[in-house]
Design a protein around this motif. Structure first.
Motif, PDB file in Angstrom:
ATOM      1  N   GLY A 226       0.791  -1.233   0.000  1.00  0.00           N
ATOM      2  CA  GLY A 226       0.000   0.000   0.000  1.00  0.00           C
ATOM      3  C   GLY A 226       0.822   1.281   0.000  1.00  0.00           C
ATOM      4  O   GLY A 226       0.271   2.373  -0.103  1.00  0.00           O
ATOM      5  N   HIS A 227       2.152   1.143   0.129  1.00  0.00           N
ATOM      6  CA  HIS A 227       2.999   2.340   0.184  1.00  0.00           C
ATOM      7  C   HIS A 227       4.039   2.313  -0.928  1.00  0.00           C
ATOM      8  O   HIS A 227       4.524   1.256  -1.301  1.00  0.00           O
ATOM      9  CB  HIS A 227       3.726   2.418   1.530  1.00  0.00           C
ATOM     10  N   VAL A 228       4.371   3.516  -1.413  1.00  0.00           N
ATOM     11  CA  VAL A 228       5.450   3.626  -2.388  1.00  0.00           C
ATOM     12  C   VAL A 228       6.420   4.675  -1.873  1.00  0.00           C
ATOM     13  O   VAL A 228       6.018   5.789  -1.515  1.00  0.00           O
ATOM     14  CB  VAL A 228       4.926   4.091  -3.774  1.00  0.00           C
ATOM     15  N   GLY A 229       7.705   4.307  -1.815  1.00  0.00           N
ATOM     16  CA  GLY A 229       8.747   5.279  -1.479  1.00  0.00           C
ATOM     17  C   GLY A 229       9.511   5.596  -2.745  1.00  0.00           C
ATOM     18  O   GLY A 229      10.037   4.696  -3.398  1.00  0.00           O
ATOM     19  N   MET A 230       9.537   6.877  -3.124  1.00  0.00           N
ATOM     20  CA  MET A 230      10.230   7.275  -4.363  1.00  0.00           C
ATOM     21  C   MET A 230      11.273   8.328  -4.066  1.00  0.00           C
ATOM     22  O   MET A 230      11.008   9.256  -3.298  1.00  0.00           O
ATOM     23  CB  MET A 230       9.250   7.924  -5.341  1.00  0.00           C
ATOM     24  N   TYR A 231      12.421   8.209  -4.711  1.00  0.00           N
ATOM     25  CA  TYR A 231      13.465   9.225  -4.580  1.00  0.00           C
ATOM     26  C   TYR A 231      13.803   9.730  -5.981  1.00  0.00           C
ATOM     27  O   TYR A 231      14.013   8.940  -6.902  1.00  0.00           O
ATOM     28  CB  TYR A 231      14.722   8.633  -3.944  1.00  0.00           C
ATOM     29  N   LEU A 232      13.856  11.035  -6.113  1.00  0.00           N
ATOM     30  CA  LEU A 232      14.157  11.636  -7.410  1.00  0.00           C
ATOM     31  C   LEU A 232      15.345  12.579  -7.291  1.00  0.00           C
ATOM     32  O   LEU A 232      15.382  13.431  -6.389  1.00  0.00           O
ATOM     33  CB  LEU A 232      12.927  12.421  -7.897  1.00  0.00           C
ATOM     34  N   CYS A 233      16.333  12.408  -8.186  1.00  0.00           N
ATOM     35  CA  CYS A 233      17.477  13.331  -8.189  1.00  0.00           C
ATOM     36  C   CYS A 233      17.015  14.686  -8.706  1.00  0.00           C
ATOM     37  O   CYS A 233      16.515  14.800  -9.824  1.00  0.00           O
ATOM     38  CB  CYS A 233      18.588  12.819  -9.103  1.00  0.00           C
TER      39      CYS A 233
ATOM     40  N   ILE B   3      27.394  11.294  -3.041  1.00  0.00           N
ATOM     41  CA  ILE B   3      27.137  10.724  -1.711  1.00  0.00           C
ATOM     42  C   ILE B   3      25.839  11.250  -1.091  1.00  0.00           C
ATOM     43  O   ILE B   3      25.149  10.549  -0.358  1.00  0.00           O
ATOM     44  CB  ILE B   3      28.362  10.949  -0.775  1.00  0.00           C
ATOM     45  N   GLU B   4      25.460  12.493  -1.432  1.00  0.00           N
ATOM     46  CA  GLU B   4      24.243  13.060  -0.829  1.00  0.00           C
ATOM     47  C   GLU B   4      23.013  12.201  -1.121  1.00  0.00           C
ATOM     48  O   GLU B   4      22.164  11.991  -0.262  1.00  0.00           O
ATOM     49  CB  GLU B   4      23.996  14.494  -1.323  1.00  0.00           C
ATOM     50  N   CYS B   5      22.929  11.698  -2.359  1.00  0.00           N
ATOM     51  CA  CYS B   5      21.711  10.974  -2.735  1.00  0.00           C
ATOM     52  C   CYS B   5      21.623   9.628  -2.019  1.00  0.00           C
ATOM     53  O   CYS B   5      20.532   9.218  -1.608  1.00  0.00           O
ATOM     54  CB  CYS B   5      21.629  10.795  -4.244  1.00  0.00           C
ATOM     55  N   SER B   6      22.774   8.938  -1.869  1.00  0.00           N
ATOM     56  CA  SER B   6      22.735   7.667  -1.128  1.00  0.00           C
ATOM     57  C   SER B   6      22.320   7.937   0.318  1.00  0.00           C
ATOM     58  O   SER B   6      21.473   7.239   0.877  1.00  0.00           O
ATOM     59  CB  SER B   6      24.114   6.988  -1.124  1.00  0.00           C
ATOM     60  N   ALA B   7      22.940   8.959   0.916  1.00  0.00           N
ATOM     61  CA  ALA B   7      22.681   9.232   2.334  1.00  0.00           C
ATOM     62  C   ALA B   7      21.240   9.680   2.575  1.00  0.00           C
ATOM     63  O   ALA B   7      20.572   9.211   3.497  1.00  0.00           O
ATOM     64  CB  ALA B   7      23.664  10.289   2.845  1.00  0.00           C
ATOM     65  N   MET B   8      20.749  10.588   1.732  1.00  0.00           N
ATOM     66  CA  MET B   8      19.418  11.162   1.986  1.00  0.00           C
ATOM     67  C   MET B   8      18.286  10.210   1.603  1.00  0.00           C
ATOM     68  O   MET B   8      17.250  10.180   2.259  1.00  0.00           O
ATOM     69  CB  MET B   8      19.284  12.506   1.281  1.00  0.00           C
TER      70      MET B   8
ATOM     71  N   GLY C 200      14.491   4.612   3.836  1.00  0.00           N
ATOM     72  CA  GLY C 200      14.830   3.343   4.493  1.00  0.00           C
ATOM     73  C   GLY C 200      15.502   2.332   3.577  1.00  0.00           C
ATOM     74  O   GLY C 200      15.608   2.528   2.364  1.00  0.00           O
ATOM     75  N   GLU C 201      15.933   1.243   4.187  1.00  0.00           N
ATOM     76  CA  GLU C 201      16.621   0.170   3.464  1.00  0.00           C
ATOM     77  C   GLU C 201      15.703  -0.404   2.391  1.00  0.00           C
ATOM     78  O   GLU C 201      14.509  -0.604   2.636  1.00  0.00           O
ATOM     79  CB  GLU C 201      16.974  -0.960   4.443  1.00  0.00           C
ATOM     80  N   GLY C 202      16.267  -0.697   1.252  1.00  0.00           N
ATOM     81  CA  GLY C 202      15.514  -1.363   0.177  1.00  0.00           C
ATOM     82  C   GLY C 202      14.258  -0.609  -0.209  1.00  0.00           C
ATOM     83  O   GLY C 202      13.207  -1.196  -0.425  1.00  0.00           O
ATOM     84  N   PHE C 203      14.383   0.716  -0.333  1.00  0.00           N
ATOM     85  CA  PHE C 203      13.187   1.495  -0.697  1.00  0.00           C
ATOM     86  C   PHE C 203      12.775   1.173  -2.133  1.00  0.00           C
ATOM     87  O   PHE C 203      13.524   0.527  -2.880  1.00  0.00           O
ATOM     88  CB  PHE C 203      13.415   2.989  -0.461  1.00  0.00           C
TER      89      PHE C 203
ATOM     90  N   GLY D 105      26.910  -1.758   2.953  1.00  0.00           N
ATOM     91  CA  GLY D 105      26.073  -2.784   3.561  1.00  0.00           C
ATOM     92  C   GLY D 105      24.583  -2.474   3.595  1.00  0.00           C
ATOM     93  O   GLY D 105      23.824  -3.127   4.307  1.00  0.00           O
ATOM     94  N   HIS D 106      24.160  -1.475   2.806  1.00  0.00           N
ATOM     95  CA  HIS D 106      22.734  -1.129   2.800  1.00  0.00           C
ATOM     96  C   HIS D 106      22.046  -1.697   1.561  1.00  0.00           C
ATOM     97  O   HIS D 106      22.642  -1.770   0.493  1.00  0.00           O
ATOM     98  CB  HIS D 106      22.565   0.391   2.794  1.00  0.00           C
ATOM     99  N   ALA D 107      20.772  -2.059   1.755  1.00  0.00           N
ATOM    100  CA  ALA D 107      19.964  -2.457   0.598  1.00  0.00           C
ATOM    101  C   ALA D 107      19.466  -1.163  -0.035  1.00  0.00           C
ATOM    102  O   ALA D 107      18.919  -0.304   0.652  1.00  0.00           O
ATOM    103  CB  ALA D 107      18.791  -3.318   1.051  1.00  0.00           C
ATOM    104  N   PHE D 108      19.694  -1.015  -1.348  1.00  0.00           N
ATOM    105  CA  PHE D 108      19.334   0.257  -1.993  1.00  0.00           C
ATOM    106  C   PHE D 108      18.046   0.115  -2.799  1.00  0.00           C
ATOM    107  O   PHE D 108      17.278  -0.837  -2.583  1.00  0.00           O
ATOM    108  CB  PHE D 108      20.529   0.727  -2.841  1.00  0.00           C
ATOM    109  N   ALA D 109      17.806   1.059  -3.721  1.00  0.00           N
ATOM    110  CA  ALA D 109      16.538   1.098  -4.457  1.00  0.00           C
ATOM    111  C   ALA D 109      16.257  -0.228  -5.155  1.00  0.00           C
ATOM    112  O   ALA D 109      17.166  -0.868  -5.682  1.00  0.00           O
ATOM    113  CB  ALA D 109      16.575   2.214  -5.485  1.00  0.00           C
TER     114      ALA D 109
END
Ligand code: ATP
Ligand code: ZN
Length: 488
Positions: free
Chosen positions: A30-37, A226-231, A237-240, A265-269
């Motif tokens: 039911g949720h979508v997490g989106m990140y846009l550069c 690095i900003e985009c990975s961190a933010m 969250g992990e594996g967004f 060690g993080h799960a990414f997009a």
């Protein structure tokens, strides 16, 4: 906005990583997490930026329509983006600051706000979170430390670089093998890097940089990636779910983002979506090439809804060529749709009760076609075609019969939900309504002139009658020192 009580499970999207269309399955139902550069805020945004923003705004709106709660994170780059991809040259913002004789943060804020104004004019929904790189130095330093700890980054003369050779996955998004990359970057290993392909996570600021922060490696500033990975990890969250951006960012920017997150060690997009470029004369519109038209400039000449219509008329993964001819046809297309909607709204004024079951079914067919198109990797040109189908259906019905209220309402709601809520069109009045208000304005000038003439000729009864008739339709006339004025 949603017409779907349950999140639609049948959405398919093109994942750049898998190089194919795949079913979308969210991490949290039911949720979508989106990140846009987002943009580097050192100059006014151009139509290429609008193309990207509109593309992802429509994707977000479609998810909302299909019943999902969306957290939409879009960053603002206000430090660390250097002139040159190989970690050289001046910071784009600092360079502009020197040119405009402003503080770097003044430059960033100035163009941040003009970007926000442009986005609002284009009816782009505000991001849920709009993080800025300079506001997340601590998070970036922490991620760099994790990378050093795990042996994927090294310090050298006050700067820190990602060790590309320590991470064989580097290149998996763009499909570039390390050996291929060699061919492209057969430059000598510059300065303090071990390998030409290593990229900066942190840069020493000794060279008189204006934007600088303390770090475990001395005074410096973060690298761009690095900003985009961190933010994204911080807010999604992990594996967004989805990471988006322009296709030109696939390499090196997104490749670097993935390596930084995963090597730490993080799960990414889980899905990567890229919009294709807006071109002019076949070339990518870009700030550095100077072949751009600013959004503000375009909006001074065109209705923002026509600009938006032009952008949604092509699929986000195809190249859109920008030209006067394209604008002209977008203008005509948008007018056809909004006139149809306007006519439906006008006819609702004296519509007979009841509905028309056969027409209802036809409307439903177009709604289904629209939704099917959007479910299939957000195929907006097909969705727009479905709206034209709806508009044609309604135009011919209205030309031959008195359509019942319930059916008119159904058609109007379809326009508002699909064209309005999903594609973001029909905001701020349709083209037909704008034309209409121009006509009303001209007519009112004539009426006021006639009233003046009555008064000059002392025909007070006629002048009063005119005023009273206007009052009956809610228009009041006031006499001011600059002459008569009307309002409703
Ligand atoms: N012509 C374009 N079409 C589609 N997207 C674009 C276009 N130009 C830029 N973008 C996207 O906008 C985002 C920010 O771009 P950026 O600020 O680097 O603009 P730019 O004009 O490409 O700048 P520069 O030429 O200095 O690299 C990126 O995701 C990029 O892909
Ligand atoms: Zn990014």
């Amino acid at each position: 906005m949603s017409t779907h009580a349950q999140p639609d499970p049948n959405i398919i999207l093109y994942d750049t990583m898998q190089r194919q269309k795949v079913p979308f399955v969210p991490t949290t139902p039911g949720h979508v997490g989106m990140y846009l550069c987002g943009p580097t805020v050192y100059s006014d945004a151009h139509l290429g930026h609008a193309r990207k923003e509109v593309a992802f705004d429509v994707i977000r709106r479609a998810f909302m329509h299909f019943g999902y709660a969306v957290r939409y994170v879009a960053n603002i780059t206000d430090v660390g983006h250097l002139q040159d991809d190989s970690d050289d040259g001046e910071d784009k913002i600092a360079k502009r600051a020197a040119l405009e004789r402003l503080e770097p943060m003044e430059v960033a804020d100035k163009y941040f706000w003009s970007f926000m104004d442009d986005m609002a004019a284009l009816n782009i929904l505000r991001p849920s979170i709009n993080p800025r790189a300079t506001g997340h130095i601590t998070e970036q330093i922490a991620l760099i430390e994790e990378l050093i700890e795990r042996g994927h980054a090294y310090e050298s003369a006050g700067s820190v670089y990602f060790d590309v050779r320590s991470w064989p996955d580097y290149g998996k998004l763009s499909g570039r093998k390390l050996d291929d990359q060699d061919v492209g970057t057969r430059e000598a290993v510059r300065g303090d890097k071990r390998d030409a392909r290593d990229f900066a996570l942190w840069k020493n600021a000794e060279g008189g940089h204006l934007m600088r922060w303390p770090s475990p490696w001395g005074i410096g500033f973060p690298g761009w990636h690095i900003e985009c990975s961190a933010m994204s990890l911080k807010y999604l969250g992990e594996g967004f779910d989805i990471h988006g951006g322009g296709l030109d960012l696939e390499f090196p920017h997104h490749e670097a983002e993935i390596a930084q997150a995963e090597a730490a060690g993080h799960a990414f997009a889980r899905y990567w979506m890229h919009n294709n470029m807006l071109t002019i004369g076949g070339e990518k519109m870009s700030k550095s090439k100077g072949n751009f038209t600013t959004i503000a400039d375009v909006l001074s000449r065109h209705d923002p809804m026509v600009v938006r219509f032009l952008l949604v008329s092509s699929h986000y993964r195809s190249i859109t060529e920008f030209s006067d001819v394209a604008f002209e046809s977008a203008k005509n297309g948008y007018r056809r749709l909004s006139e149809s909607l306007y006519e439906i709204e006008r006819r609702l004024g004296d519509a007979p009760d009841g509905g028309d079951a056969a027409l209802d079914r036809k409307i439903e067919t177009h709604v289904q076609a629209f939704e099917a198109a959007m479910r299939d990797d957000f195929n907006t040109p097909k969705a727009v075609a479905a709206l034209f189908g709806l508009s044609g259906e309604m135009n011919s019905a209205l030309a031959t019969e008195k359509v019942g209220r319930a059916t008119l309402e159904r058609a109007r709601d379809a326009f508002h939900t699909l064209g309005g809520d999903v594609l973001g069109l029909f905001a701020g009045g349709s083209a037909a309504q704008e034309d209409n208000s121009e006509v009303v304005g001209t007519l009112m000038q004539l009426v006021l002139k006639a009233r003046q003439n009555y008064r000059l000729n002392k025909q007070y009864a006629e002048s009063d009658e005119l005023r009273d008739t206007l009052a009956q339709v809610g228009v009041t006339v006031e006499d001011t020192k600059d002459g008569p004025r009307w309002r409703r």
